[in-house]
Design a protein around this motif. Structure first.
Motif, PDB file in Angstrom:
ATOM      1  N   LEU A 103       0.829  -1.206   0.000  1.00 18.63           N
ATOM      2  CA  LEU A 103       0.000   0.000   0.000  1.00 18.63           C
ATOM      3  C   LEU A 103       0.865   1.257   0.000  1.00 18.63           C
ATOM      4  N   GLU A 104       1.953   1.257   0.755  1.00 20.49           N
ATOM      5  CA  GLU A 104       2.835   2.434   0.780  1.00 20.49           C
ATOM      6  C   GLU A 104       3.505   2.644  -0.572  1.00 20.49           C
ATOM      7  N   LEU A 105       3.819   1.570  -1.279  1.00 22.65           N
ATOM      8  CA  LEU A 105       4.345   1.720  -2.635  1.00 22.65           C
ATOM      9  C   LEU A 105       3.293   2.343  -3.544  1.00 22.65           C
ATOM     10  N   LEU A 106       2.070   1.845  -3.474  1.00 28.30           N
ATOM     11  CA  LEU A 106       0.990   2.355  -4.317  1.00 28.30           C
ATOM     12  C   LEU A 106       0.707   3.827  -4.051  1.00 28.30           C
ATOM     13  N   GLN A 107       0.801   4.233  -2.791  1.00 32.68           N
ATOM     14  CA  GLN A 107       0.429   5.596  -2.409  1.00 32.68           C
ATOM     15  C   GLN A 107       1.614   6.562  -2.384  1.00 32.68           C
ATOM     16  N   HIS A 108       2.797   6.104  -2.836  1.00 30.38           N
ATOM     17  CA  HIS A 108       3.995   6.948  -2.853  1.00 30.38           C
ATOM     18  C   HIS A 108       4.410   7.383  -1.448  1.00 30.38           C
ATOM     19  N   TYR A 109       4.265   6.486  -0.492  1.00 31.18           N
ATOM     20  CA  TYR A 109       4.719   6.727   0.876  1.00 31.18           C
ATOM     21  C   TYR A 109       5.826   5.753   1.275  1.00 31.18           C
ATOM     22  N   SER A 110       6.534   5.198   0.299  1.00 26.88           N
ATOM     23  CA  SER A 110       7.538   4.171   0.612  1.00 26.88           C
ATOM     24  C   SER A 110       8.839   4.751   1.125  1.00 26.88           C
ATOM     25  N   GLY A 111       9.115   6.024   0.832  1.00 30.46           N
ATOM     26  CA  GLY A 111      10.394   6.619   1.200  1.00 30.46           C
ATOM     27  C   GLY A 111      11.467   6.430   0.153  1.00 30.46           C
ATOM     28  N   ALA A 112      11.153   5.737  -0.949  1.00 28.83           N
ATOM     29  CA  ALA A 112      12.131   5.546  -2.017  1.00 28.83           C
ATOM     30  C   ALA A 112      12.263   6.807  -2.852  1.00 28.83           C
TER      31      ALA A 112
END
Length: 251
Positions: A103-112
């Motif tokens: 979900l964090e990848l999908l929402q651009h909250y991964s920190g990458a």
């Protein structure tokens, strides 16, 4: 109680507005606009020529991920380090926090970091403009992010648009499907929806018509046919038409 009615002048006003928006772009190729609702349709410009849909491709990747969730093959709270080999993730995220979730990848909250836009002049976009003849693989895109950029924060800490995160989602799709990302796109989206003019340039071809693309300008660079646009991949490697994209959105 009064009910709202559609302004009868709206179609004409929309046409004038779209004309203003596209007037200065006509020499770059026919602009394409299409709107469709249950009681009204509006098109402007060439509707047949496919064009690079860029980050609209992220919607396709997201749709496949959510189909896998719906099928019980994936969960949104699954952490990426449980889905992909550690060597692929090394250096992409802060090492003082757990790996990001799907979900964090999908929402651009991964920190990458975002390899495409990069930071302070270091970006795949700049490399693409300097060497448009060079193709990119998903592994090379991840290597660029890990070797030349730094994570922007802990997972879940803040929003940061990241094409890097969507390359990882593409890799997750490949691992779960046991086939290349472009084959999964056709199997889950393009073929069942009958999107006959949608394809992944340099990887697949459209079911109907040829693979000629409308011009794709970045500044003064026309990039529609260059191998360097393979840098889009699961974050923006789709070419399509307005008709196909409307069908996808409605589905």
């Amino acid at each position: 109680m009064a009910t709202a009615t559609l302004d009868a002048t709206l179609p004409a006003r929309l046409e004038r507005q779209f004309d203003r928006l596209t007037r200065r772009r006509r020499d770059l190729g026919a602009p394409q606009i299409a709107l469709r609702s249950p009681d009204r349709a509006f098109t402007y410009g060439d509707q047949e020529t496919a064009f690079h849909a860029a980050s609209i491709g992220k919607l396709v990747t997201g749709a496949i991920v959510l189909r896998l969730v719906e099928a019980g093959r994936l969960t949104l709270d699954a952490r990426v380090d449980a889905l992909l080999p550690a060597v692929e993730l090394e250096g992409l995220f802060r090492d003082d926090a757990p790996a990001p979730t799907v979900l964090e990848l999908l929402q651009h909250y991964s920190g990458a970091a975002d390899y495409f836009e990069g930071h302070r002049g270091t970006s795949v976009l700049n490399e693409l403009l300097a060497h448009p003849e060079l193709p990119w693989t998903p592994a090379e895109l991840l290597d660029f992010a890990r070797e030349r950029l730094r994570p922007v924060g802990r997972p879940g800490e803040r929003f940061h648009y990241s094409d890097t995160g969507f390359v990882l989602l593409g890799r997750i799709i490949e691992e779960l499907e046991g086939r290349p990302y472009h084959e999964a796109v056709h199997a889950h989206v393009i073929d069942p929806l009958g999107l006959t003019r949608t394809f992944l340039p340099r990887l697949t071809t459209p079911a109907e018509g040829d693979a000629t693309l409308a011009p794709a300008w970045v500044g003064r660079h026309e990039l529609s046919a260059v191998p360097g646009l393979s840098a889009g991949w699961a974050g923006g490697g789709i070419a399509s038409t307005t008709t196909d994209l409307l069908s996808f959105s409605e589905a």
